[in-house]
Design a protein around this motif. Sequence first.
Motif, PDB file in Angstrom:
ATOM      1  N   PRO B 149       0.711  -1.165  -0.072  1.00 17.58           N
ATOM      2  CA  PRO B 149      -0.035   0.165   0.112  1.00 17.58           C
ATOM      3  C   PRO B 149       0.838   1.332  -0.062  1.00 17.58           C
ATOM      4  CG  PRO B 149      -1.004  -1.573   1.442  1.00 17.58           C
ATOM      5  CD  PRO B 149       0.230  -2.417   0.780  1.00 17.58           C
ATOM      6  N   LEU B 150       1.821   1.369   0.801  1.00 17.45           N
ATOM      7  CA  LEU B 150       2.743   2.694   0.814  1.00 17.45           C
ATOM      8  C   LEU B 150       3.479   2.872  -0.145  1.00 17.45           C
ATOM      9  CD1 LEU B 150       3.524   3.133   4.740  1.00 17.45           C
ATOM     10  CD2 LEU B 150       1.717   3.887   3.436  1.00 17.45           C
ATOM     11  N   LYS B 151       4.026   1.504  -0.885  1.00 20.58           N
ATOM     12  CA  LYS B 151       4.995   1.935  -1.935  1.00 20.58           C
ATOM     13  C   LYS B 151       4.112   2.076  -3.374  1.00 20.58           C
ATOM     14  CE  LYS B 151       8.378  -0.884  -2.789  1.00 20.58           C
ATOM     15  NZ  LYS B 151       9.246  -2.336  -3.060  1.00 20.58           N
ATOM     16  N   TYR B 152       2.750   1.594  -3.439  1.00 20.75           N
ATOM     17  CA  TYR B 152       1.940   1.817  -4.592  1.00 20.75           C
ATOM     18  C   TYR B 152       0.924   2.689  -4.192  1.00 20.75           C
ATOM     19  CZ  TYR B 152       5.229  -1.724  -6.691  1.00 20.75           C
ATOM     20  OH  TYR B 152       6.303  -2.142  -6.955  1.00 20.75           O
ATOM     21  N   PHE B 156      -4.510   2.218  -4.271  1.00 19.64           N
ATOM     22  CA  PHE B 156      -5.005   2.028  -3.071  1.00 19.64           C
ATOM     23  C   PHE B 156      -6.013   3.430  -2.801  1.00 19.64           C
ATOM     24  CE2 PHE B 156      -1.885  -0.796  -3.122  1.00 19.64           C
ATOM     25  CZ  PHE B 156      -2.361  -1.984  -2.753  1.00 19.64           C
ATOM     26  N   LYS B 157      -5.464   4.597  -2.869  1.00 18.61           N
ATOM     27  CA  LYS B 157      -6.389   5.723  -2.721  1.00 18.61           C
ATOM     28  C   LYS B 157      -7.429   5.715  -3.631  1.00 18.61           C
ATOM     29  CE  LYS B 157      -2.290   9.046  -1.188  1.00 18.61           C
ATOM     30  NZ  LYS B 157      -1.249   9.861  -1.750  1.00 18.61           N
ATOM     31  N   GLU B 158      -7.230   5.323  -5.012  1.00 16.53           N
ATOM     32  CA  GLU B 158      -8.213   5.505  -6.144  1.00 16.53           C
ATOM     33  C   GLU B 158      -9.289   4.389  -5.713  1.00 16.53           C
ATOM     34  OE1 GLU B 158      -8.718   7.055  -8.960  1.00 16.53           O
ATOM     35  OE2 GLU B 158      -7.156   8.637  -8.416  1.00 16.53           O
ATOM     36  N   SER B 159      -9.234   3.192  -5.100  1.00 14.64           N
ATOM     37  CA  SER B 159      -9.922   2.120  -4.797  1.00 14.64           C
ATOM     38  C   SER B 159     -10.922   2.279  -3.520  1.00 14.64           C
ATOM     39  CB  SER B 159      -9.322   0.771  -4.882  1.00 14.64           C
ATOM     40  OG  SER B 159      -8.445   0.713  -5.987  1.00 14.64           O
ATOM     41  N   ASP B 176       1.974  -8.464   7.677  1.00 15.60           N
ATOM     42  CA  ASP B 176       1.420  -8.172   9.055  1.00 15.60           C
ATOM     43  C   ASP B 176       0.276  -7.543   8.483  1.00 15.60           C
ATOM     44  OD1 ASP B 176       0.835  -6.526  11.315  1.00 15.60           O
ATOM     45  OD2 ASP B 176       2.879  -5.940  11.567  1.00 15.60           O
ATOM     46  N   LEU B 177      -0.840  -8.288   9.020  1.00 13.42           N
ATOM     47  CA  LEU B 177      -2.286  -7.858   8.353  1.00 13.42           C
ATOM     48  C   LEU B 177      -2.738  -6.721   9.270  1.00 13.42           C
ATOM     49  CD1 LEU B 177      -4.503  -9.182   6.888  1.00 13.42           C
ATOM     50  CD2 LEU B 177      -5.418 -10.342   8.685  1.00 13.42           C
ATOM     51  N   ARG B 178      -2.244  -6.352  10.419  1.00 12.30           N
ATOM     52  CA  ARG B 178      -2.729  -5.150  11.118  1.00 12.30           C
ATOM     53  C   ARG B 178      -1.928  -3.982  10.453  1.00 12.30           C
ATOM     54  NH1 ARG B 178      -2.860  -4.393  17.508  1.00 12.30           N
ATOM     55  NH2 ARG B 178      -4.197  -6.167  17.488  1.00 12.30           N
ATOM     56  N   ALA B 179      -0.697  -4.074  10.186  1.00 16.80           N
ATOM     57  CA  ALA B 179       0.097  -2.836   9.586  1.00 16.80           C
ATOM     58  C   ALA B 179      -0.295  -2.561   8.140  1.00 16.80           C
ATOM     59  CB  ALA B 179       1.611  -3.303   9.521  1.00 16.80           C
ATOM     60  N   ALA B 180      -0.845  -3.696   7.485  1.00 15.44           N
ATOM     61  CA  ALA B 180      -1.382  -3.317   6.096  1.00 15.44           C
ATOM     62  C   ALA B 180      -2.655  -2.601   6.277  1.00 15.44           C
ATOM     63  CB  ALA B 180      -1.462  -4.701   5.235  1.00 15.44           C
ATOM     64  N   THR B 185      -5.758   2.294   5.460  1.00 18.48           N
ATOM     65  CA  THR B 185      -6.702   3.394   5.916  1.00 18.48           C
ATOM     66  C   THR B 185      -6.167   4.661   6.325  1.00 18.48           C
ATOM     67  OG1 THR B 185      -6.494   2.169   8.350  1.00 18.48           O
ATOM     68  CG2 THR B 185      -8.558   1.726   7.049  1.00 18.48           C
ATOM     69  N   THR B 186      -4.866   4.839   6.376  1.00 22.47           N
ATOM     70  CA  THR B 186      -4.341   5.800   6.339  1.00 22.47           C
ATOM     71  C   THR B 186      -4.257   6.678   5.019  1.00 22.47           C
ATOM     72  OG1 THR B 186      -2.775   5.368   8.117  1.00 22.47           O
ATOM     73  CG2 THR B 186      -2.100   6.948   6.770  1.00 22.47           C
ATOM     74  N   LEU B 187      -4.019   5.782   3.965  1.00 27.22           N
ATOM     75  CA  LEU B 187      -4.258   6.172   2.623  1.00 27.22           C
ATOM     76  C   LEU B 187      -5.312   6.646   2.196  1.00 27.22           C
ATOM     77  CD1 LEU B 187      -1.746   3.561   0.620  1.00 27.22           C
ATOM     78  CD2 LEU B 187      -1.230   6.003   1.000  1.00 27.22           C
ATOM     79  N   HIS B 188      -6.555   5.928   2.817  1.00 27.57           N
ATOM     80  CA  HIS B 188      -7.900   6.035   2.224  1.00 27.57           C
ATOM     81  C   HIS B 188      -8.810   5.775   3.587  1.00 27.57           C
ATOM     82  CE1 HIS B 188     -10.600   5.173  -1.348  1.00 27.57           C
ATOM     83  NE2 HIS B 188     -11.465   5.469  -0.281  1.00 27.57           N
ATOM     84  N   PRO B 189      -9.139   6.856   4.189  1.00 31.43           N
ATOM     85  CA  PRO B 189      -9.753   6.274   5.366  1.00 31.43           C
ATOM     86  C   PRO B 189     -11.060   5.735   5.186  1.00 31.43           C
ATOM     87  CG  PRO B 189      -9.013   8.762   5.648  1.00 31.43           C
ATOM     88  CD  PRO B 189      -8.667   8.155   3.940  1.00 31.43           C
TER      89      PRO B 189
END
Lengths: 217, 217
Positions: B149-152, B156-159, B176-180, B185-189
Amino acid sequence: MNLEVKLMKNILGANDEIATQNRKIFSERGVVVMNLMGSPGSGKTTLLEKTLALLADKIKIAVIEGDLFTAKDAERIERAGVDVIQINTAGGCHLDAPMIQKACAALDLDAIDLLIVENVGNLVCPAEFDIGENFKAVVLSITEGDDKPLKYPLIFKESEVTLLNKIDLLPFTNFDLRAACEDLTTLHPTIKIFETSCTTGAGLGEWAEWLLGKAAR
Amino acid sequence: MNLEVKLMKNILGANDEIATQNRKIFSERGVVVMNLMGSPGSGKTTLLEKTLALLADKIKIAVIEGDLFTAKDAERIERAGVDVIQINTAGGCHLDAPMIQKACAALDLDAIDLLIVENVGNLVCPAEFDIGENFKAVVLSITEGDDKPLKYPLIFKESEVTLLNKIDLLPFTNFDLRAACEDLTTLHPTIKIFETSCTTGAGLGEWAEWLLGKAAR
């Protein structure tokens, strides 16, 4: 020929010119360059970490890391104790020759035997851009499926070597290893194939040995 | 502004115009359109097969399959008994609005509730092109790694929705499921997240139910 096609030709023409310059400089300085490609999550960075651990005391290696954003991969590679340059494409889907030219200005090429360029995670666009490398390598993880060589043929045709990575996950998938290898050799009869796992270490020794041979040529 | 940037703006401008036309037609005909994206091998086609099996007797679905080459995916989807159109991009790294416009000429839109467009396997380029869809969805398989998510971020923002797929392989990875989920949700609340497996069937019912709700709106 429409505008889009015309422009793409201009872009590729300009790229190829700088790729040729890059290649000349690498040859003069005695640096062998590998362009490492593969899908997001195929395991390129982990494979690179393991490869560096196996080869770092045998040859001098530097790394160029290509990513859209973040320096996460460069930070991982730096811990292996080699020089690393991060290129952020700011959303761009591949590395091109001018990016490599710029990055190399920050490297002491005379002190390097092997330069590994980890391209942006993408099974399509990176294959279309010559960056001045000596050879291309593609990482295909088992979990991506055995249909990928025929569905994304260019990258496998362009690559001298394919790493079938995450081979430890083979029993948990329906990946047909024989079919994948047949498709790979149909697309590219002289392609070299390694089956690797960074979890179990399988195949890493053979791969590193082969890469050492390429760098020493 | 250099030539490359200028041309990219022209291409995107022309694309957006046709995307707007597509969106208008879809709305008039009462078709909801999902643009399904993800890396090569993230499991888009298998997920689509399972989704069709769950929804085909509830709503009328058609599929557009985007691939560089081959009709392998379209052949798989056809077996599910829905109308399917294959678009081959001949090496192109994404679908665009004109391709969708052409493909839709071969579909009876009045007879369709939900049109699913499976984009080219690529976590970068498809996110940049509006095809006239109502919403985008991205499939991220567990084996690709939790750093994606953070690398691409754009995709994820668009979806509107992310499917964390191949969740059955979680115990065999260091994902790490929790981190992902936190990064997503940081990228796209407001992003909706499903954990799915086409091997065990986990999460598929909830996903299909959610999609049904989107199509019925």
